[in-house]
Design an enzyme around this catalytic site. Structure first.
Site, PDB file in Angstrom:
ATOM      1  N   LYS A 270       0.850  -1.197   0.000  1.00  0.00           N
ATOM      2  CA  LYS A 270       0.000   0.000   0.000  1.00  0.00           C
ATOM      3  C   LYS A 270       0.884   1.246   0.000  1.00  0.00           C
ATOM      4  CE  LYS A 270      -3.296   2.558   2.967  1.00  0.00           C
ATOM      5  NZ  LYS A 270      -4.208   2.500   4.143  1.00  0.00           N
ATOM      6  N   ASP A 275      -2.645  10.035   3.813  1.00  0.00           N
ATOM      7  CA  ASP A 275      -4.048   9.652   3.987  1.00  0.00           C
ATOM      8  C   ASP A 275      -4.732  10.611   4.951  1.00  0.00           C
ATOM      9  OD1 ASP A 275      -6.501   8.459   4.243  1.00  0.00           O
ATOM     10  OD2 ASP A 275      -5.774   6.756   5.432  1.00  0.00           O
ATOM     11  N   LYS A 282     -10.188  12.613   8.555  1.00  0.00           N
ATOM     12  CA  LYS A 282      -9.709  12.160   9.867  1.00  0.00           C
ATOM     13  C   LYS A 282      -9.643  13.332  10.839  1.00  0.00           C
ATOM     14  CE  LYS A 282      -6.658   8.429   8.229  1.00  0.00           C
ATOM     15  NZ  LYS A 282      -7.322   7.330   8.950  1.00  0.00           N
ATOM     16  N   ASP A 293       1.582   6.252   5.615  1.00  0.00           N
ATOM     17  CA  ASP A 293       0.593   5.277   5.149  1.00  0.00           C
ATOM     18  C   ASP A 293       1.067   4.559   3.877  1.00  0.00           C
ATOM     19  OD1 ASP A 293      -1.793   3.993   5.712  1.00  0.00           O
ATOM     20  OD2 ASP A 293      -3.026   5.404   4.571  1.00  0.00           O
ATOM     21  N   ASP A 352     -12.279   7.061   3.840  1.00  0.00           N
ATOM     22  CA  ASP A 352     -11.077   6.770   4.632  1.00  0.00           C
ATOM     23  C   ASP A 352     -10.708   5.284   4.577  1.00  0.00           C
ATOM     24  OD1 ASP A 352      -8.926   7.326   6.225  1.00  0.00           O
ATOM     25  OD2 ASP A 352     -10.063   7.512   8.090  1.00  0.00           O
ATOM     26  N   GLU A 354      -9.605   3.671   2.148  1.00  0.00           N
ATOM     27  CA  GLU A 354      -9.086   3.801   0.784  1.00  0.00           C
ATOM     28  C   GLU A 354      -8.033   2.753   0.454  1.00  0.00           C
ATOM     29  OE1 GLU A 354      -7.850   5.352   3.336  1.00  0.00           O
ATOM     30  OE2 GLU A 354      -5.754   4.830   2.999  1.00  0.00           O
ATOM     31  N   ARG A 356      -7.863  -0.476   1.006  1.00  0.00           N
ATOM     32  CA  ARG A 356      -8.402  -1.705   0.407  1.00  0.00           C
ATOM     33  C   ARG A 356      -8.808  -1.478  -1.039  1.00  0.00           C
ATOM     34  NH1 ARG A 356     -12.731  -1.955   5.159  1.00  0.00           N
ATOM     35  NH2 ARG A 356     -11.013  -0.823   6.108  1.00  0.00           N
TER      36      ARG A 356
END
Ligand code: BES
Ligand code: MN
Ligand code: ZN
Length: 502
Positions: A270, A275, A282, A293, A352, A354, A356
């Site tokens: 990833k 993020d 967030k 991230d 959020d 995101e 996956r």
């Protein structure tokens, strides 16, 4: 820093500092430590008898040789309890010794291979752990500091000499130390990528770094941009990326030593370079941590570097979908439906969730290789951190033999994993009324429902997923080879996995 291996006796080394070791509860030091003790007229036995040094793991004691031997100082490092001794204790004790050396201000020292003698470990593996611990202990991220930090002490180490008594162990120790150097370099690079602020590590910058690394190590490199992604049908990755002015990249690295089209091992990371959560934004408290991230992507890039440097015999592909996740007038929204590469559709409940989404496209892409195995690493869910903390990554897999291989590699690397289920019963949590699935699964089992979504895009290959949300970065130092900040988690595990692949 330079690591050299030579034949000799540690007590004959002419240097500023030599390093020997001691297990807990030993009263009569043997081996190299015993030889140094004898030369020093029993000073190490005095330390033990007085109770001033107990051999506790990573404790150190310093002695001055006063011309009894050519070295100026002797550092004794504790190896802890003999029955708990293993390769990671070598990594730790080596790191503790190297840090002490740095604090003393020496620029070079000589050491024995901890654990190779009375410790009973394989000399090559022990030397690898020694090199890893020594080099990783010196890691610092100072690129953006223009003033010297008060917390910095000591000097940069220049050279470490590993001294081996037996002629026949010199070669295996040398091989182990070389491997340790290459792996440590890869871990350091991964840590740098993770520690790097998002404005210095955009998707295109990461792709440029990967290109440079690939060129230097003889890997094939490709980076797809938005146009390629669109024509391939990577609608999930594009959905996440559309909120940012920074273009996404899909990085493809290939290590193919035989140049044949054999089924590869595919590593996927990833690569969320930042993020914010997107429209489902967030809380601002702690949001800066989300520059990390992309730790899964960094682990894959680091692993690919080491796999190439070590000339491992397998075909290995590295895939890193890289993008930012930001709110804007062009951003994807809750309720949107995106179509992934495999044709499956996903309803976006939270922007959020995101990671996956971008992994769905990467897994779909991986399936085209018909790989031996695909392993993804992702800082995927806060829920995984809640479950396992910073000590272990969540392991999810549709293939028991692959999961077992990963558990074995994780143990050797001391990058812990703990297997979690992906039972069918959880799948109903991500059922959607409007699309094939939705991207969140409610409050319960958050790490599992994320893995369940991924499994829908990995059903045609042996696949494993490591949720590294807890292990990728730490706020307190746990072991002396891992300072605060990015850990580089996953590099050593992945390299070990590929090395052990038969
Ligand atoms: N990158 C985060 C997960 C994360 C959280 C990593 C903390 C490291 C530390 C991920 O994209 C995320 O936001 N996950 C959400 C999923 C939720 C919306 C279903 C989470 O865990 O809260
Ligand atoms: Mn997120
Ligand atoms: Zn994320």
């Amino acid at each position: 820093m330079n690591v050299e291996v030579k034949r000799g006796a540690i007590q004959d080394e002419q240097t500023e500092l030599i390093v020997v070791n001691l297990f807990e509860q030993v009263t009569e030091p043997g081996g190299a430590t015993g030889a140094v003790d004898k030369a020093l007229g029993g000073q190490i036995r005095d330390l033990i008898a007085s109770g001033d040094f107990k051999g506790k793991l990573n404790d150190t004691a310093l002695l001055y040789a006063r011309d009894a031997i050519p070295a100026k100082r002797v550092l004794i490092v504790g190896l802890g309890k003999r029955e708990q001794f293993n390769l990671d204790k070598v990594r730790q004790a080596s790191a503790a010794a190297a840090r002490k050396a740095r604090a003393l201000g020496v620029t070079r020292f000589s050491t024995i291979v901890h654990g190779a003698g009375i410790g009973g470990l394989d000399p090559s593996q022990a030397a690898q752990a020694l090199a890893e611990g020594t080099l990783l202990s010196q890691y610092r991220f100072t690129q953006h500091k223009t003033e010297k930090d008060d917390r910095e002490n000591g000097t940069e180490l220049e050279k470490v000499s590993i001294v081996v008594v037996n002629e026949e162990t010199v070669a295996p120790v040398r091989d182990g130390a070389r491997a340790g150097e290459q792996i440590a370099a890869a871990v350091k690079w991964a840590r740098d990528l993770v520690n790097q602020p998002a404005n210095y590590a955009t998707p295109s910058i990461i792709a440029d770094e990967a290109r440079r690394m690939a060129k230097a190590n003889g890997l094939k490199f490709q980076a797809l941009g938005p146009a390629d992604m669109r024509s391939l049908g990577m609608g999930a990755l594009m959905g996440v990326a559309q909120g940012s002015a920074q273009e996404p990249r899909f990085i493809i690295l290939e290590h193919n030593p035989r140049g044949e089209d054999t089924p590869p091992i595919v590593l996927i990371g990833k690569g969320l370079t930042f993020d914010s959560g997107g429209i489902s934004i967030k809380p601002s408290d702690g949001m800066e941590k989300m520059k990390g991230d992309m730790a899964g992507g960094a682990a894959v890039l680091g692993a690919m570097q080491a796999i190439a440097a070590l000339r491992l015999p397998h075909r290995v592909i590295g895939l890193v979908p890289a993008t930012e996740n930001l709110p804007s007038s062009t951003a994807y929204k809750p309720g949107d439906v995106v179509k992934a590469l495999t044709g499956k559709t996903i309803e976006v409940i939270s922007t959020d969730a995101e990671g996956r989404l971008i992994l769905a496209d990467a897994l779909g892409y991986a399936q085209r290789y018909q790989p031996l195995a695909a392993v993804d690493l992702a800082t995927l869910t806060g829920a995984c951190f809640v479950a396992l903390g910073i000590q272990a990554a969540g392991l999810f897999s549709n293939d028991d033999p692959l999961a077992a291989r990963i558990e074995t590699a994780a143990e050797a690397a001391n990058e812990k994993v703990w297997r979690m289920p992906i039972w069918d019963e959880y799948a109903k949590q991500i059922k959607s009324d409007v699309a094939d699935m939705k991207n969140t699964g409610g409050r319960g089992a958050g790490a599992i429902t994320a893995a369940i979504l991924l499994s829908k895009f990995a059903d045609k290959m042996p696949w494993a997923h490591l949720d590294i949300a807890g292990t990728a970065a730490i706020e307190e130092e746990e072991v002396p080879y891992q300072p605060r900040g990015a850990t580089g988690y996953g590099v050593r595990l992945l390299v070990q996995l590929v090395r052990d692949w038969k």
